[in-house]
Design a protein around this motif. Structure first.
Motif, PDB file in Angstrom:
ATOM      1  N   GLU A   1       0.828  -1.200   0.000  1.00 56.49           N
ATOM      2  CA  GLU A   1       0.000   0.000   0.000  1.00 56.49           C
ATOM      3  C   GLU A   1       0.868   1.258   0.000  1.00 56.49           C
ATOM      4  O   GLU A   1       0.587   2.218  -0.735  1.00 56.49           O
ATOM      5  CB  GLU A   1      -0.923  -0.003   1.221  1.00 56.49           C
ATOM      6  N   GLU A   2       1.922   1.248   0.816  1.00 59.17           N
ATOM      7  CA  GLU A   2       2.808   2.411   0.891  1.00 59.17           C
ATOM      8  C   GLU A   2       3.582   2.618  -0.409  1.00 59.17           C
ATOM      9  O   GLU A   2       3.788   3.760  -0.844  1.00 59.17           O
ATOM     10  CB  GLU A   2       3.777   2.239   2.061  1.00 59.17           C
ATOM     11  N   VAL A   3       4.013   1.512  -1.028  1.00 59.60           N
ATOM     12  CA  VAL A   3       4.721   1.613  -2.303  1.00 59.60           C
ATOM     13  C   VAL A   3       3.820   2.247  -3.354  1.00 59.60           C
ATOM     14  O   VAL A   3       4.219   3.168  -4.080  1.00 59.60           O
ATOM     15  CB  VAL A   3       5.197   0.223  -2.771  1.00 59.60           C
ATOM     16  N   GLY A   4       2.578   1.757  -3.459  1.00 60.23           N
ATOM     17  CA  GLY A   4       1.650   2.300  -4.449  1.00 60.23           C
ATOM     18  C   GLY A   4       1.352   3.769  -4.217  1.00 60.23           C
ATOM     19  O   GLY A   4       1.354   4.576  -5.159  1.00 60.23           O
ATOM     20  N   GLU A   5       1.087   4.118  -2.972  1.00 61.93           N
ATOM     21  CA  GLU A   5       0.779   5.518  -2.659  1.00 61.93           C
ATOM     22  C   GLU A   5       1.979   6.417  -2.947  1.00 61.93           C
ATOM     23  O   GLU A   5       1.812   7.552  -3.430  1.00 61.93           O
ATOM     24  CB  GLU A   5       0.368   5.626  -1.190  1.00 61.93           C
ATOM     25  N   ARG A   6       3.189   5.925  -2.665  1.00 63.17           N
ATOM     26  CA  ARG A   6       4.388   6.725  -2.912  1.00 63.17           C
ATOM     27  C   ARG A   6       4.575   6.988  -4.401  1.00 63.17           C
ATOM     28  O   ARG A   6       4.876   8.111  -4.818  1.00 63.17           O
ATOM     29  CB  ARG A   6       5.604   5.996  -2.352  1.00 63.17           C
ATOM     30  N   LEU A   7       4.379   5.970  -5.234  1.00 64.48           N
ATOM     31  CA  LEU A   7       4.563   6.163  -6.669  1.00 64.48           C
ATOM     32  C   LEU A   7       3.476   7.062  -7.242  1.00 64.48           C
ATOM     33  O   LEU A   7       3.748   7.906  -8.116  1.00 64.48           O
ATOM     34  CB  LEU A   7       4.578   4.809  -7.380  1.00 64.48           C
ATOM     35  N   VAL A   8       2.252   6.913  -6.759  1.00 69.41           N
ATOM     36  CA  VAL A   8       1.179   7.803  -7.208  1.00 69.41           C
ATOM     37  C   VAL A   8       1.522   9.248  -6.852  1.00 69.41           C
ATOM     38  O   VAL A   8       1.317  10.172  -7.657  1.00 69.41           O
ATOM     39  CB  VAL A   8      -0.170   7.388  -6.581  1.00 69.41           C
ATOM     40  N   HIS A   9       2.071   9.458  -5.663  1.00 67.36           N
ATOM     41  CA  HIS A   9       2.458  10.809  -5.245  1.00 67.36           C
ATOM     42  C   HIS A   9       3.565  11.366  -6.149  1.00 67.36           C
ATOM     43  O   HIS A   9       3.534  12.540  -6.529  1.00 67.36           O
ATOM     44  CB  HIS A   9       2.928  10.782  -3.794  1.00 67.36           C
TER      45      HIS A   9
ATOM     46  N   THR B   1      -3.474   5.423 -10.786  1.00 71.86           N
ATOM     47  CA  THR B   1      -4.187   4.780  -9.677  1.00 71.86           C
ATOM     48  C   THR B   1      -3.385   3.596  -9.158  1.00 71.86           C
ATOM     49  O   THR B   1      -2.470   3.101  -9.827  1.00 71.86           O
ATOM     50  CB  THR B   1      -5.577   4.294 -10.116  1.00 71.86           C
ATOM     51  N   THR B   2      -3.737   3.143  -7.968  1.00 72.88           N
ATOM     52  CA  THR B   2      -3.021   2.021  -7.371  1.00 72.88           C
ATOM     53  C   THR B   2      -3.982   1.079  -6.669  1.00 72.88           C
ATOM     54  O   THR B   2      -5.053   1.489  -6.203  1.00 72.88           O
ATOM     55  CB  THR B   2      -1.954   2.522  -6.372  1.00 72.88           C
ATOM     56  N   GLU B   3      -3.603  -0.178  -6.622  1.00 73.00           N
ATOM     57  CA  GLU B   3      -4.307  -1.206  -5.869  1.00 73.00           C
ATOM     58  C   GLU B   3      -3.272  -2.223  -5.423  1.00 73.00           C
ATOM     59  O   GLU B   3      -2.075  -2.062  -5.698  1.00 73.00           O
ATOM     60  CB  GLU B   3      -5.387  -1.874  -6.726  1.00 73.00           C
ATOM     61  N   VAL B   4      -3.703  -3.258  -4.734  1.00 75.66           N
ATOM     62  CA  VAL B   4      -2.778  -4.287  -4.256  1.00 75.66           C
ATOM     63  C   VAL B   4      -3.189  -5.619  -4.857  1.00 75.66           C
ATOM     64  O   VAL B   4      -4.374  -5.985  -4.858  1.00 75.66           O
ATOM     65  CB  VAL B   4      -2.770  -4.367  -2.714  1.00 75.66           C
ATOM     66  N   SER B   5      -2.226  -6.368  -5.384  1.00 78.52           N
ATOM     67  CA  SER B   5      -2.504  -7.668  -5.980  1.00 78.52           C
ATOM     68  C   SER B   5      -2.810  -8.692  -4.891  1.00 78.52           C
ATOM     69  O   SER B   5      -2.605  -8.450  -3.701  1.00 78.52           O
ATOM     70  CB  SER B   5      -1.300  -8.143  -6.791  1.00 78.52           C
ATOM     71  N   GLY B   6      -3.265  -9.851  -5.311  1.00 80.23           N
ATOM     72  CA  GLY B   6      -3.438 -10.958  -4.380  1.00 80.23           C
ATOM     73  C   GLY B   6      -2.100 -11.601  -4.067  1.00 80.23           C
ATOM     74  O   GLY B   6      -1.043 -11.127  -4.478  1.00 80.23           O
ATOM     75  N   GLY B   7      -2.154 -12.697  -3.334  1.00 84.51           N
ATOM     76  CA  GLY B   7      -0.927 -13.439  -3.044  1.00 84.51           C
ATOM     77  C   GLY B   7      -0.562 -13.502  -1.584  1.00 84.51           C
ATOM     78  O   GLY B   7       0.387 -14.188  -1.214  1.00 84.51           O
ATOM     79  N   GLY B   8      -1.296 -12.774  -0.741  1.00 82.48           N
ATOM     80  CA  GLY B   8      -1.008 -12.846   0.680  1.00 82.48           C
ATOM     81  C   GLY B   8       0.117 -11.918   1.098  1.00 82.48           C
ATOM     82  O   GLY B   8       0.730 -11.235   0.277  1.00 82.48           O
ATOM     83  N   PRO B   9       0.420 -11.917   2.392  1.00 85.47           N
ATOM     84  CA  PRO B   9       1.394 -10.958   2.942  1.00 85.47           C
ATOM     85  C   PRO B   9       2.771 -11.011   2.294  1.00 85.47           C
ATOM     86  O   PRO B   9       3.428  -9.985   2.130  1.00 85.47           O
ATOM     87  CB  PRO B   9       1.455 -11.351   4.419  1.00 85.47           C
ATOM     88  N   ARG B  10       3.242 -12.185   1.912  1.00 80.37           N
ATOM     89  CA  ARG B  10       4.605 -12.296   1.392  1.00 80.37           C
ATOM     90  C   ARG B  10       4.703 -12.057  -0.105  1.00 80.37           C
ATOM     91  O   ARG B  10       5.798 -11.806  -0.615  1.00 80.37           O
ATOM     92  CB  ARG B  10       5.172 -13.682   1.723  1.00 80.37           C
ATOM     93  N   HIS B  11       3.597 -12.173  -0.815  1.00 77.56           N
ATOM     94  CA  HIS B  11       3.663 -12.113  -2.276  1.00 77.56           C
ATOM     95  C   HIS B  11       2.834 -10.990  -2.888  1.00 77.56           C
ATOM     96  O   HIS B  11       2.900 -10.792  -4.100  1.00 77.56           O
ATOM     97  CB  HIS B  11       3.223 -13.451  -2.868  1.00 77.56           C
ATOM     98  N   ALA B  12       2.057 -10.280  -2.101  1.00 79.86           N
ATOM     99  CA  ALA B  12       1.252  -9.181  -2.642  1.00 79.86           C
ATOM    100  C   ALA B  12       2.165  -8.074  -3.159  1.00 79.86           C
ATOM    101  O   ALA B  12       3.257  -7.851  -2.640  1.00 79.86           O
ATOM    102  CB  ALA B  12       0.316  -8.634  -1.571  1.00 79.86           C
ATOM    103  N   ARG B  13       1.708  -7.386  -4.197  1.00 81.40           N
ATOM    104  CA  ARG B  13       2.468  -6.295  -4.798  1.00 81.40           C
ATOM    105  C   ARG B  13       1.552  -5.093  -4.997  1.00 81.40           C
ATOM    106  O   ARG B  13       0.355  -5.236  -5.259  1.00 81.40           O
ATOM    107  CB  ARG B  13       3.035  -6.705  -6.167  1.00 81.40           C
TER     108      ARG B  13
ATOM    109  N   GLY C   1       8.519  -4.640  -4.159  1.00 80.07           N
ATOM    110  CA  GLY C   1       8.307  -4.675  -5.606  1.00 80.07           C
ATOM    111  C   GLY C   1       7.065  -3.910  -6.011  1.00 80.07           C
ATOM    112  O   GLY C   1       6.249  -3.496  -5.180  1.00 80.07           O
ATOM    113  N   VAL C   2       6.909  -3.735  -7.318  1.00 79.73           N
ATOM    114  CA  VAL C   2       5.727  -3.075  -7.863  1.00 79.73           C
ATOM    115  C   VAL C   2       5.404  -3.672  -9.224  1.00 79.73           C
ATOM    116  O   VAL C   2       6.305  -4.054  -9.979  1.00 79.73           O
ATOM    117  CB  VAL C   2       5.947  -1.543  -7.991  1.00 79.73           C
ATOM    118  N   LEU C   3       4.120  -3.775  -9.514  1.00 75.63           N
ATOM    119  CA  LEU C   3       3.643  -4.143 -10.842  1.00 75.63           C
ATOM    120  C   LEU C   3       3.190  -2.858 -11.528  1.00 75.63           C
ATOM    121  O   LEU C   3       2.180  -2.261 -11.131  1.00 75.63           O
ATOM    122  CB  LEU C   3       2.497  -5.144 -10.753  1.00 75.63           C
ATOM    123  N   LEU C   4       3.951  -2.429 -12.506  1.00 74.89           N
ATOM    124  CA  LEU C   4       3.622  -1.220 -13.262  1.00 74.89           C
ATOM    125  C   LEU C   4       2.817  -1.643 -14.482  1.00 74.89           C
ATOM    126  O   LEU C   4       3.237  -2.528 -15.241  1.00 74.89           O
ATOM    127  CB  LEU C   4       4.910  -0.512 -13.673  1.00 74.89           C
TER     128      LEU C   4
END
Length: 217
Positions: free
Chosen positions: A4-12, A25-37, A92-95
């Protein structure tokens, strides 16, 4: 940083008062705590600038290019997705961006991430998406003269129509012999009577049979 912080930072970092540049815009992928992006969607015109902002060591520090590919969204065009990773900060981030079906072109990231070279060539070949300023969009995997883009959803899966099955038995036939059942046409393969060298000459291939629902006690 959390996704969440990564997405908000890049949007900013990409914030602008110019409405013509489009919305990030930003959202968070699935995958759970260790794999979400973090998944950050940017207009196609800002694709390169978004990757440049993500790479900045003083901001997010995405110094490692992991992979790039695309998704055929049919009438919606194509989604182009790149996964970037920070080797120091371990996030990481998915652009992601969207290109039109009529003009599938996006800026190359090779000058920012040389590791994108192979991935952009493959995506160009498989989806027909052009990467502007790429230094060498030569064919990578397909033979010379190959027509079409195999990972587009309208691409005809026609190998079984163009040439016979090379094995002694059709897939699914048993070793015990017996009567040979008519081969079932797999999904995506056209009827040989409608497409291919036997068009208008071969009997229609049977459709895939539906299995009876399993009985429950």
């Amino acid at each position: 940083m959390t996704p969440e912080e990564v997405g908000e930072r890049l949007v900013h970092l990409l914030a602008t008062d110019d409405p013509e540049k489009g919305t990030v815009t930003t959202e968070v992928s699935g995958g759970g705590p260790r794999h979400a992006r973090a998944v950050v969607d940017v207009p196609v015109a800002r694709w390169w600038f978004a990757a440049e902002a993500a790479r900045d060591a003083g901001a997010l520090g995405f110094d490692f290019f992991d992979w790039l590919s695309a998704v055929d969204e049919l009438d919606g065009g194509f989604s182009v997705v790149a996964h970037l990773w920070s080797t120091r900060r371990r996030h990481g981030v998915l652009l992601r961006t969207r290109v039109s079906r009529q003009d599938p072109e996006v800026e190359s990231l090779v000058d920012l991430y040389p590791g994108a070279t192979w991935h952009e060539r493959e995506t160009f070949e498989m989806f027909g998406i052009t990467f502007a300023r790429h230094p060498d969009l030569r064919p990578l995997l397909l033979p010379p003269g190959f027509e079409g883009h195999p990972l587009r959803k309208e691409f005809v899966l026609a190998a079984r129509v163009a040439k016979p099955w090379p094995g002694a038995k059709e897939p699914g036939e048993s070793e015990g012999g017996g009567a040979k059942r008519a081969p079932v046409r797999p999904p995506g393969v056209p009827d040989p009577n409608e497409w291919g060298p036997l068009k208008g000459q071969a009997p229609p291939a049977p459709e895939r049979e539906r299995r009876a629902p399993r009985r429950t006690e």
